[in-house]
Design a protein around this motif. Structure first.
Motif, mmCIF file in Angstrom:
data_model
loop_
_atom_site.group_PDB
_atom_site.id
_atom_site.type_symbol
_atom_site.label_atom_id
_atom_site.label_comp_id
_atom_site.label_asym_id
_atom_site.label_seq_id
_atom_site.Cartn_x
_atom_site.Cartn_y
_atom_site.Cartn_z
ATOM 1 N N UNK A 232 0.819 -1.208 0.000
ATOM 2 C CA UNK A 232 0.000 0.000 0.000
ATOM 3 C C UNK A 232 0.856 1.263 0.000
ATOM 4 N N UNK B 174 1.198 4.031 -2.977
ATOM 5 C CA UNK B 174 0.792 5.414 -2.739
ATOM 6 C C UNK B 174 1.891 6.358 -3.234
ATOM 7 N N UNK C 191 16.498 19.889 -6.178
ATOM 8 C CA UNK C 191 16.145 19.270 -4.907
ATOM 9 C C UNK C 191 17.206 19.494 -3.849
ATOM 10 N N UNK D 60 22.070 13.255 0.623
ATOM 11 C CA UNK D 60 21.753 13.343 2.052
ATOM 12 C C UNK D 60 20.949 12.127 2.479
ATOM 13 N N UNK E 141 15.758 10.619 5.064
ATOM 14 C CA UNK E 141 14.780 11.304 5.901
ATOM 15 C C UNK E 141 14.821 12.814 5.728
ATOM 16 N N UNK E 142 15.954 13.324 5.253
ATOM 17 C CA UNK E 142 16.077 14.769 5.120
ATOM 18 C C UNK E 142 15.640 15.261 3.751
ATOM 19 N N UNK E 143 15.191 14.356 2.926
ATOM 20 C CA UNK E 143 14.801 14.756 1.572
ATOM 21 C C UNK E 143 13.295 14.671 1.403
ATOM 22 N N UNK E 144 12.778 15.389 0.434
ATOM 23 C CA UNK E 144 11.360 15.287 0.113
ATOM 24 C C UNK E 144 11.121 14.173 -0.898
ATOM 25 N N UNK F 118 -3.339 24.850 -5.709
ATOM 26 C CA UNK F 118 -2.534 24.550 -4.536
ATOM 27 C C UNK F 118 -1.384 23.619 -4.903
ATOM 28 N N UNK F 119 -1.429 23.011 -6.098
ATOM 29 C CA UNK F 119 -0.324 22.166 -6.541
ATOM 30 C C UNK F 119 0.564 23.027 -7.431
ATOM 31 N N UNK G 294 3.255 30.322 -0.026
ATOM 32 C CA UNK G 294 2.932 28.898 0.057
ATOM 33 C C UNK G 294 4.162 28.081 0.451
ATOM 34 N N UNK G 295 3.984 27.045 1.265
ATOM 35 C CA UNK G 295 5.157 26.302 1.737
ATOM 36 C C UNK G 295 5.825 25.419 0.680
ATOM 37 N N UNK G 296 5.100 24.948 -0.336
ATOM 38 C CA UNK G 296 5.691 24.016 -1.292
ATOM 39 C C UNK G 296 6.839 24.678 -2.052
ATOM 40 N N UNK G 297 7.950 23.923 -2.177
ATOM 41 C CA UNK G 297 9.159 24.491 -2.783
ATOM 42 C C UNK G 297 8.924 24.846 -4.254
ATOM 43 N N UNK H 160 8.404 28.452 -5.488
ATOM 44 C CA UNK H 160 9.436 29.495 -5.551
ATOM 45 C C UNK H 160 9.732 29.887 -6.993
#
Lengths: 434, 346
Positions: free
Chosen positions: A101, A105, A152, A157, A160-163, A196-197, A396-399, A402
């Motif tokens: 699953x 996703x 990115x 790295x 866990x530190x990456x999106x 929003x995307x 907006x927070x999404x990178x 920018x």
């Protein structure tokens, strides 16, 4: 005459002259330094904006097999069908063998959540596809796009530190090797409204909103402004009352724009209750018409002042000659003075409009700083404007936003430069020296 | 030239007049949402999906702040007032009263939680704080030797020896922000309660306590960085010794650049906030004007979309945007009362 420089007086004079020259040079260098530093800041500003904006002009699409054979999809409902499941199955097929699953996703997330909407518009345009299987290019997610554009950051790295996780990188690289990923011109950015995307967000809604708003501003401020200027310059008696009006027009030009927003809120949206009836009010919130009226009030003083200056610069001999051969005052003004003042009036108007185009503060209070997806179709429909769109994307927070922000700034700058260029061109073409 | 000029002038005057008249009356077929800037990213995401997947128009969402939104919302019934307002705090009793007086029946919908994070750049200052330490570092006045004095703490080590010897530099939201209100209430007030003298003051004079607990220092250690959280993120990267205060969604989106300080031993993670372990977290709401349902099309369907599992559930798209979902049983009960439009009571 003896050589003065040998006398003590001459030496002192020489010294003074040298000092004056030094002061002159110093001032020249300070001036030059000021110009150079201004130019440097401008270059840095443009450099960062253009550098940030360029990646937003292209977008990465992925080719996935789309199965349109489902019976539920017909030519009638192609424009309202929910394509999310079809897109989902397509990406499962493009990257086979993904189980579980959580992984599924993630795989679904590789394609933009707006892909279904894109597919819907493509299928509506090509109804012959219904009932067949097609390979269709659909937009990737913003994170995958940023990864492919190397935006990115450091991908070595810890995960866990990456999106963008290791498995997503693997899938993206795999699709890239198979030649299924294509970088295209980002037409979404120029044809869509807000979203929003980041990948689905476009500037078109704001461009249309700005156009409608400025149209209202233009239609209201030019006739009223030019009319006021003509009256004050040509017809009004010079007395205390007109003097008072003049002073207040000059003061109004210096009033902070947010005050006009408050006026818009108080008068056009809420109305002023006068005891037995309400004056004003009833204007729609967030609409281009209300914004246009508020901006028109804001630009009026600029238009009046520029028009008066232009009318004043027409030599009195023109008027006198017209009146001398029997023209009425109205005829002299409209047949002779106004056409000659027109270039100056137009320049002032365009500069005023450019100011209105870049304004956000007064629109904040009348609800035009809002998230509006639909492209406005009329003056009373909710609309937003270019600078507001920039302001909102910057927040907006999404990178991915920018780059959109920088690209939108670039577009706004292009409009402003174009408007100012037209003003300069008009001035040079029609200006007459007496 | 001249004749056409006069004609153009006359025409534009007529047009201007027509424009002014044509707007006098208009019906609205689009939902209007106002309110909190914290709920804004979530509300807009729902609005967009709603617009894409239903025949209704996409709702217009404005970010006016919680207080401003409720003021607009409660101003009356009619198409020139908003249908829904978002709030990053519960409606106040005074606001509820003014709503009811204006003939409005608000329906309350709790949507989830938001954590307020004290973050710093990765590789920058590392803090493990308690609410008490946050209060002692950021309050305007703190008790020293039984007296309230202007905050003398210059470095984090002054606050507590366990903290690094680095100058206190905090970038946070201005007083107009709901985040600031919540931060003052949850972190500062929570910390002030742990200070003995203030705990005693709270018992004897609640008003005076609130004043002390909510006052943020103004000597330069706390910098008001504006409402734009992205700006704070950029400033933190430039200054590794600075600490920023912002919403969890910004930490979530910038997890490659930022680290959140632990509060009372708990890291600001999705799981910790959802479980209620992270102490600086608050509930988010929206309020629906019941009178507008069936007048403005789509309100019921919008509420249904917001309270759908695919939207606000653990795996829903709002979780991807940084919303921390309610526990499952609470989601169920809230969804039920929201979809049946049960009026709220204080």
């Amino acid at each position: 005459m003896t050589d003065m420089s040998n006398t003590p007086e001459g030496a002192a004079r020489k010294k003074r002259t040298a000092k004056r020259y030094a002061a002159e040079k110093r001032f020249e260098y300070i001036g030059l330094a000021a110009v150079l530093s201004a130019a440097l800041f401008l270059v840095i500003l443009l450099w960062t904006i253009v550098g940030n904006a360029l990646p937003a002009l292209t977008y990465n699409y992925v080719k996935i097999p789309i199965d349109l054979t489902t019976e539920k999809l017909t030519a009638e409902n192609a424009g309202s069908f929910d394509y999310r499941k079809i897109v989902r199955n397509g990406i499962y097929e493009a990257v086979p063998g993904v189980k579980g699953r959580k992984d599924r996703k993630k795989l679904r997330g590789l394609v933009s959540s707006g892909a279904a909407v894109e597919l819907r518009s493509e299928v509506s345009e090509n109804p012959q596809w219904i009932g067949t299987k097609q390979d269709i290019y659909l937009p990737l997610s913003d994170t995958a796009d940023l990864y492919l554009k190397n935006l990115m950051g450091d991908i070595t790295r810890p995960e866990a530190e990456r999106k963008f996780s290791d498995i997503e990188i693997k899938w993206t690289d795999q699709l890239k090797e198979q030649g299924k990923i294509e970088s295209r011109f980002n037409s979404i950015f120029f044809t869509h409204g807000a979203s929003r995307e980041p990948e689905m967000a476009g500037i078109w809604g704001a461009v249309v909103g700005s156009f409608l708003t400025l149209l209202v501003t233009l239609v209201l401020s030019v006739p009223v402004g030019v009319g006021a200027a003509i009256y004050l310059e040509e017809f009004a008696p010079k007395n205390k009352l007109t003097g008072f009006i003049e002073i207040n027009i000059n003061n109004l030009a210096a009033v902070p724009s947010i005050v006009f927003g408050l006026l818009g809120l108080g008068f056009f949206l809420n109305g002023v209750y006068l005891g037995w009836f309400t004056l004003g009010g009833g204007f729609p919130r967030s609409a281009a018409i209300t914004g246009g009226i508020v901006l028109a009030l804001m630009t009026l003083p600029t238009v009046i002042i520029a028009s008066r200056a232009a009318i004043k610069s027409v030599p009195p001999s023109i008027r006198e000659a017209a009146l001398g051969i029997g023209a009425s005052k109205v005829q002299a003004t409209f047949h002779h003075v106004l056409p000659l003042a027109m270039p100056g009036i137009l320049t002032g108007t365009i500069i005023g409009m450019a100011g209105a185009l870049g304004e956000t503060a007064p629109l904040l209070l009348i609800g035009m700083v809002a998230f509006i997806v639909d492209i406005p179709g009329g003056f009373t429909e909710p609309a937003t404007v270019l600078p507001v769109q920039i302001f909102m994307w910057a927040d907006f927070p999404e990178i991915g936003f920018q780059q959109k922000t920088a690209a939108a700034i670039l577009i706004l700058l292009c409009f402003l430069i174009a408007m100012n260029a037209i003003a300069v061109w008009l001035r040079n073409k029609f200006e007459r020296r007496w | 030239m001249t004749a056409s000029l006069t004609r153009t002038l006359k025409l534009s005057l007529a047009l201007a007049g027509a424009l002014a008249i044509s707007t006098a009356a208009h019906a609205r077929d689009q939902i209007q949402i106002v309110g909190s800037s914290t709920v804004f990213p979530f509300s807009t995401a729902v609005a967009e999906t709603f617009g894409q997947n239903t025949p209704f128009k996409t709702p217009v969402v404005e970010s006016t702040g919680s207080g401003g939104g409720l003021k607009l919302f409660c101003s009356g019934v009619g198409t020139n007032t908003p249908d829904i307002t978002n709030s990053s705090r519960r409606i106040k009793e005074t606001e509820f009263k003014s709503c009811v007086e204006n003939g409005i029946t608000p329906v309350e919908v709790k949507v989830g939680f938001d954590g307020i994070v004290l973050g710093s750049a990765k590789g920058g200052i590392e803090l493990n704080l308690t609410p008490k330490q946050i209060f002692l570092a950021l309050a305007k006045e703190i008790p020293v030797d039984g007296k309230l004095v202007a905050n003398p703490n210059k470095t984090w080590a002054d606050v507590d020896a366990s903290l690094p010897n680095v100058k206190i530099e905090v970038l946070g939201p201005p007083p107009t922000s709901g985040t600031r209100d919540a931060f003052a209430e949850l972190a500062l007030e929570g910390g002030a309660k742990k200070v003995e003298m203030l705990a005693a003051l709270r018992k004897s004079d609640k008003k005076a306590f609130g004043k002390v607990a909510h006052a943020v220092r103004e000597d330069g250690a706390y910098v008001e960085a504006g409402e734009n959280d992205n700006l704070i993120v950029q400033k933190l990267q430039a200054n590794p010794n600075a600490v920023g205060i912002f919403g969890f969604s910004f930490l979530d989106q910038n997890s490659d650049k930022l680290r959140g300080a632990t509060v009372a031993g708990n890291e600001p993670t999705f799981e910790n906030i959802a479980a209620g372990d992270y102490p600086i977290s608050r509930s988010l709401f929206f309020y629906v004007k019941k009178e507008h349902v069936d007048v403005i099309p789509g309100i019921k369907e919008f509420v249904a979309e917001f309270t759908d599992e695919d939207t606000w559930g653990d795996e829903g798209y709002l979780a991807d945007k940084g919303l921390i979902p309610l526990p499952e049983d609470e989601r169920e009960s809230v969804a039920e009362s929201a979809n049946s439009l049960t009026p709220m009571s204080m």
